[in-house]
Scaffold this motif. Structure first.
Motif, short mmCIF file in Angstrom:
data_model
loop_
_atom_site.label_atom_id
_atom_site.label_comp_id
_atom_site.label_asym_id
_atom_site.label_seq_id
_atom_site.Cartn_x
_atom_site.Cartn_y
_atom_site.Cartn_z
N ASN A 192 -2.10 12.72 -14.16
CA ASN A 192 -3.19 11.75 -14.01
C ASN A 192 -2.95 10.88 -12.80
OD1 ASN A 192 -4.43 12.63 -16.32
ND2 ASN A 192 -3.55 11.02 -17.63
N THR A 193 -4.03 10.53 -12.13
CA THR A 193 -3.90 9.68 -10.95
C THR A 193 -3.42 8.27 -11.31
OG1 THR A 193 -6.23 9.10 -11.09
CG2 THR A 193 -5.64 10.91 -9.61
N THR A 194 -3.61 7.87 -12.57
CA THR A 194 -3.17 6.53 -12.98
C THR A 194 -1.65 6.42 -13.04
OG1 THR A 194 -3.37 7.15 -15.29
CG2 THR A 194 -5.26 6.03 -14.28
N ASP A 195 -0.98 7.54 -13.14
CA ASP A 195 0.48 7.52 -13.21
C ASP A 195 1.13 7.50 -11.83
OD1 ASP A 195 0.58 9.73 -16.07
OD2 ASP A 195 0.33 7.57 -15.95
N LYS A 196 0.36 7.77 -10.80
CA LYS A 196 0.92 7.81 -9.45
C LYS A 196 1.03 6.40 -8.90
CE LYS A 196 -0.96 12.34 -8.41
NZ LYS A 196 -1.83 13.12 -7.57
N PRO A 197 2.10 6.14 -8.14
CA PRO A 197 2.20 4.81 -7.53
C PRO A 197 1.09 4.62 -6.50
CG PRO A 197 4.04 6.21 -6.86
CD PRO A 197 3.22 6.98 -7.84
N LYS A 198 0.59 3.41 -6.41
CA LYS A 198 -0.48 3.13 -5.46
C LYS A 198 0.09 2.96 -4.06
CE LYS A 198 -3.51 0.89 -8.74
NZ LYS A 198 -4.26 -0.30 -9.09
N SER A 199 -0.70 3.34 -3.08
CA SER A 199 -0.27 3.17 -1.70
C SER A 199 -0.32 1.69 -1.33
CB SER A 199 -1.17 3.96 -0.76
OG SER A 199 -2.44 3.36 -0.67
N ARG A 200 0.38 1.32 -0.28
CA ARG A 200 0.38 -0.07 0.17
C ARG A 200 -1.03 -0.51 0.57
NH1 ARG A 200 5.79 -1.97 2.84
NH2 ARG A 200 7.22 -0.60 1.76
N LYS A 201 -1.79 0.40 1.15
CA LYS A 201 -3.14 0.08 1.57
C LYS A 201 -4.01 -0.28 0.37
CE LYS A 201 -6.53 1.82 4.83
NZ LYS A 201 -6.90 2.93 5.68
N VAL A 202 -3.89 0.46 -0.72
CA VAL A 202 -4.66 0.20 -1.93
C VAL A 202 -4.23 -1.12 -2.55
CG1 VAL A 202 -5.11 0.98 -4.29
CG2 VAL A 202 -5.16 2.62 -2.41
N ILE A 203 -2.94 -1.36 -2.60
CA ILE A 203 -2.42 -2.61 -3.17
C ILE A 203 -2.91 -3.80 -2.35
CG2 ILE A 203 -0.32 -3.95 -3.57
CD1 ILE A 203 1.03 -1.26 -4.33
N LYS A 204 -2.85 -3.69 -1.02
CA LYS A 204 -3.31 -4.78 -0.16
C LYS A 204 -4.79 -5.03 -0.38
CE LYS A 204 -3.75 -6.35 4.54
NZ LYS A 204 -3.71 -6.04 5.95
N ARG A 205 -5.59 -3.99 -0.48
CA ARG A 205 -7.03 -4.15 -0.70
C ARG A 205 -7.30 -4.87 -2.03
NH1 ARG A 205 -11.82 -5.50 0.86
NH2 ARG A 205 -13.46 -4.46 -0.26
N ASN A 206 -6.53 -4.51 -3.07
CA ASN A 206 -6.69 -5.18 -4.36
C ASN A 206 -6.34 -6.66 -4.25
OD1 ASN A 206 -7.55 -2.86 -5.60
ND2 ASN A 206 -5.57 -2.37 -6.50
N GLN A 207 -5.29 -6.99 -3.51
CA GLN A 207 -4.92 -8.39 -3.35
C GLN A 207 -5.99 -9.14 -2.58
OE1 GLN A 207 -1.06 -8.08 -1.56
NE2 GLN A 207 -0.03 -7.94 -3.53
N GLU A 208 -6.58 -8.51 -1.57
CA GLU A 208 -7.65 -9.15 -0.83
C GLU A 208 -8.87 -9.38 -1.71
OE1 GLU A 208 -8.08 -6.36 2.36
OE2 GLU A 208 -6.64 -7.40 3.63
N LEU A 209 -9.11 -8.47 -2.65
CA LEU A 209 -10.25 -8.61 -3.57
C LEU A 209 -10.07 -9.77 -4.52
CD1 LEU A 209 -11.26 -5.02 -4.73
CD2 LEU A 209 -12.72 -6.73 -3.66
#
Length: 99
Positions: free
Chosen positions: A7-24
């Motif tokens: 499942n994609t939920t088990d994969k670690p998130k990329s730094r780009k995705v994490i940064k985007r979430n923090q910006e949100l």
């Protein structure tokens, strides 16, 4: 024996995705980064970076008020999207006395 789920939920998130979430979810993400960059640049001299910390505190206070008002008025999302923040900030400053 351990099994692995693909499942994609088990994969670690990329730094780009994490940064985007923090910006949100953190309207003061830029101020947060600037304060940390100041610390790194100035060998963790907190006194030198105090203006950055104060700017971050003011930002958190401001957006905390905006979020509380949006929550009280049931405006979703409670945390404004990054593309709407400048407009919302201008409207808030026009209609409220910021203290």
């Amino acid at each position: 024996m351990a099994t692995f789920n693909n499942n994609t939920t088990d994969k670690p998130k990329s730094r780009k995705v994490i940064k985007r979430n923090q910006e949100l979810y953190n309207p003061c993400f830029k101020e947060y980064n600037l304060s940390h960059k100041c610390l790194e640049t100035n060998e963790y001299n907190y006194k030198t970076c105090e203006p950055y910390f104060e700017n971050y505190r003011v930002c958190k206070k401001f957006w905390g008020k905006v979020i509380a008002l949006r929550r009280a008025d049931n405006i979703t999302p409670f945390v404004p999207l990054p593309e709407d923040r400048e407009r919302i900030k201008a409207e808030y400053l026009r209609s409220h006395k910021y203290s």
